[in-house]
Design an enzyme around this catalytic site. Structure first.
Site, PDB file in Angstrom:
ATOM      1  N   HIS A 134      -8.788  -6.007   4.100  1.00  0.00           N
ATOM      2  CA  HIS A 134      -8.368  -5.288   5.479  1.00  0.00           C
ATOM      3  C   HIS A 134      -9.758  -5.167   5.981  1.00  0.00           C
ATOM      4  O   HIS A 134     -10.558  -4.100   5.607  1.00  0.00           O
ATOM      5  CB  HIS A 134      -7.783  -4.069   5.007  1.00  0.00           C
ATOM      6  N   HIS A 162     -11.662   2.240   2.300  1.00  0.00           N
ATOM      7  CA  HIS A 162     -11.071   2.714   1.195  1.00  0.00           C
ATOM      8  C   HIS A 162     -11.894   3.062   0.012  1.00  0.00           C
ATOM      9  O   HIS A 162     -11.500   3.106  -1.169  1.00  0.00           O
ATOM     10  CB  HIS A 162      -9.854   1.965   0.904  1.00  0.00           C
ATOM     11  N   ASP A 176     -10.323   3.961  10.545  1.00  0.00           N
ATOM     12  CA  ASP A 176      -9.845   2.650  11.299  1.00  0.00           C
ATOM     13  C   ASP A 176     -10.192   2.508  12.738  1.00  0.00           C
ATOM     14  O   ASP A 176      -9.520   2.300  13.665  1.00  0.00           O
ATOM     15  CB  ASP A 176      -8.630   2.723  11.118  1.00  0.00           C
ATOM     16  N   GLU A 180      -3.111  -3.025  -2.264  1.00  0.00           N
ATOM     17  CA  GLU A 180      -4.013  -2.372  -1.907  1.00  0.00           C
ATOM     18  C   GLU A 180      -4.639  -0.991  -2.300  1.00  0.00           C
ATOM     19  O   GLU A 180      -3.682  -0.170  -2.272  1.00  0.00           O
ATOM     20  CB  GLU A 180      -3.875  -2.275  -0.245  1.00  0.00           C
ATOM     21  N   TRP A 235       0.921  -1.101  -0.025  1.00  0.00           N
ATOM     22  CA  TRP A 235      -0.216   0.082  -0.137  1.00  0.00           C
ATOM     23  C   TRP A 235       1.007   1.248   0.250  1.00  0.00           C
ATOM     24  O   TRP A 235       1.944   1.280   0.963  1.00  0.00           O
ATOM     25  CB  TRP A 235      -0.882  -0.002   1.283  1.00  0.00           C
ATOM     26  N   ASP A 253      -9.782  -2.868   1.325  1.00  0.00           N
ATOM     27  CA  ASP A 253      -9.793  -2.152   2.663  1.00  0.00           C
ATOM     28  C   ASP A 253     -11.230  -1.637   2.888  1.00  0.00           C
ATOM     29  O   ASP A 253     -11.475  -0.768   1.859  1.00  0.00           O
ATOM     30  CB  ASP A 253      -8.428  -1.482   2.781  1.00  0.00           C
ATOM     31  N   LYS A 299      -6.875   2.587  -2.647  1.00  0.00           N
ATOM     32  CA  LYS A 299      -7.349   3.594  -1.657  1.00  0.00           C
ATOM     33  C   LYS A 299      -8.093   4.718  -2.326  1.00  0.00           C
ATOM     34  O   LYS A 299      -7.716   5.087  -3.465  1.00  0.00           O
ATOM     35  CB  LYS A 299      -6.362   4.172  -0.857  1.00  0.00           C
ATOM     36  N   ASP A 320      -7.695  -4.082   9.910  1.00  0.00           N
ATOM     37  CA  ASP A 320      -6.801  -3.066   9.877  1.00  0.00           C
ATOM     38  C   ASP A 320      -7.579  -1.868  10.580  1.00  0.00           C
ATOM     39  O   ASP A 320      -8.260  -1.186   9.928  1.00  0.00           O
ATOM     40  CB  ASP A 320      -6.543  -2.738   8.270  1.00  0.00           C
ATOM     41  N   ASP A 354     -11.867   7.154   6.543  1.00  0.00           N
ATOM     42  CA  ASP A 354     -11.064   5.995   6.852  1.00  0.00           C
ATOM     43  C   ASP A 354     -10.489   5.995   8.216  1.00  0.00           C
ATOM     44  O   ASP A 354      -9.144   6.151   8.310  1.00  0.00           O
ATOM     45  CB  ASP A 354     -10.030   5.923   5.860  1.00  0.00           C
TER      46      ASP A 354
END
Ligand code: RNT
Ligand code: ZN
Length: 417
Positions: free
Chosen positions: A284, A260, A294, A224, A183, A257, A226, A324, A292
């Site tokens: 993820h 993303h 997380d 990955e 990433w 992800d 985004k 993640d 994003d």
């Protein structure tokens, strides 16, 4: 009634729907979740030169007890793992190299810098996954693999090549393939005047990184995508379309992800499409809140949908599930345990659905019964099956694990200053 008696009763309810509960538990026990090490130290890593987190990602909060060195991080992971049912994998980043006080730059990392991790993984019966770290570094300030400066690109290409060799080393040592995931944070804050050229360079860099064939018995590669990050709001070089096409043409694994994509876009819906055209897809699993962010994953609708898409498409061995999330505002060990247990719980929930029957109802156009069944299942005695599963895996049931984390906080985490 004890756990076993409650399990037997609950099982009867599910059996009425034609569900083989023992078979579901058996299947679940084989699933490996890739647990990200970076929840334990807010993505700090152990590099000798202190570097602050960059790349448009952010960890907020300052809950006491963050791991300060490899020993503490592994100790915390051991605590978390002792409260999570099953045998899993730990996902490392290049910045978690152990270099014995020597400053080793990213283009110099070697398998030997991860020997302690490998020994620990062997002792713990864990697999390892890997990520080159293309952020939190002076050479990543503007861009990495798509940089206009050839020297900078070369530096990061070398870093990624070495990362794949470390992945291969993990695979050889641990007898199971390592997923090495790339990433990059590259992008622009404001409207670009050329969207193509940086992507051409990224494509070229990736081609160089993947030049060397590595046996997939040991290392597999993923990329990955985004949408945007802080400071790169207008354009991300490694976008969804970029990587989906790159992965398809180059036989690499595409990694989705959960944070993303556009805020109302969900990855659960993308899983079946990916499975139709690819042998494998990687995830993820994260929880974006308005961006994003997380957040620690909760047992919410999207987590359940992700699990359902994996289970009902019979893809437990084709979807590589990684986590993640990183929250520094709560106890970090609790964050790991809660998030990972939720992932496993969601898979169990999906395994305990009459998926064949539900598919049939949809095919027949019986949307009323489809909805009734899906809703009623939500109050089936799922907790009794989950508790039983935890119990046979020798981990605490319900919220009993929290007192163990709390004790660990008092005895260990609170002493770290
Ligand atoms: C960033 C990506 C990436 C990182 C980790 C630390 O938005 O999700 O996967 O979170 O590599
Ligand atoms: Zn991610």
């Amino acid at each position: 009634m004890n756990i076993n008696e409650r399990f037997q009763l609950a099982k009867k309810d599910y059996e009425k729907l034609g569900i083989d509960v023992d078979h579901a538990l058996e299947k679940l026990s084989k699933v490996k979740i890739s647990i990200h090490c970076w929840q334990g130290d807010d993505i700090t890593g152990f590099e000798v030169e202190e570097r602050s987190l960059s790349g448009g990602i952010d960890v907020t909060g300052n809950y006491p007890g963050k791991a300060r060195n490899p020993e503490e991080l592994r100790k915390d992971l051991e605590k978390a793992l002792s409260l999570i049912p099953g045998k899993h994998k730990v996902n490392l980043h290049a910045i978690y190299a152990e270099t014995d006080g020597e400053a080793v730059d990213r283009d110099e990392i070697e398998p030997k810098h991860f020997q302690n991790w490998v020994e620990w993984a062997k002792k713990m019966g864990l697999g390892l996954d890997f990520n080159p770290t293309l952020f939190s570094h002076p050479k990543a300030e503007e861009a990495t693999l798509s940089h206009s400066d050839e020297d900078i690109r070369t530096f990061w290409i070398e870093h990624c090549k070495r990362s794949r060799k470390i992945g291969e080393y993990f695979g050889k040592e641990l007898g199971q393939p390592c997923l090495t995931n790339i990433w990059i944070p590259d992008g622009f804050k404001d409207i670009p005047s050329d969207r193509l050229t940086p992507r051409k360079r990224l494509k070229d860099s990736l081609d160089k990184i993947f030049e060397e064939e590595i046996d997939e018995k040991y290392n597999i590669d993923s990329v990955e995508s985004k949408l945007f990050g802080i400071g790169v709001e207008s354009y991300t070089v490694g976008s969804h379309e970029f990587y989906m096409n790159y992965a398809a043409k180059n036989n690499k694994i595409y990694l989705l992800d959960a944070g993303h994509f556009h805020p109302t876009e969900v990855i659960s819906d993308k899983i079946p499409s990916m499975l139709l055209f690819n042998d494998k897809v990687a995830l993820h699993v994260s929880r974006p809140v308005r961006w994003d962010s997380d957040h620690v994953i909760t047992f919410d609708d999207e987590l359940q949908e992700i699990a359902k898409e994996i289970v009902r498409n019979d893809a437990l061995d084709r979807v590589i599930i990684g986590l993640d999330f990183f929250d520094a505002s709560i106890n970090r060990v609790a964050a790991w345990v809660l998030g990972t247990r939720n992932m496993i719980k969601a898979l169990l929930f999906a395994l305990l659905m009459p998926n064949g029957e539900l598919k049939k109802l949809q095919e027949e156009g019986d949307f009323t019964k489809r909805l009734v069944l899906m809703e009623e299942l939500k109050s089936y005695p799922f907790g009794d099956i989950w508790n039983y599963y935890c119990n046979i895996n020798n981990v605490p049931i319900q919220d009993e694990w929290y007192s163990i984390v709390k004790k660990y906080e008092e005895e260990e985490l609170s002493k770290r200053k």
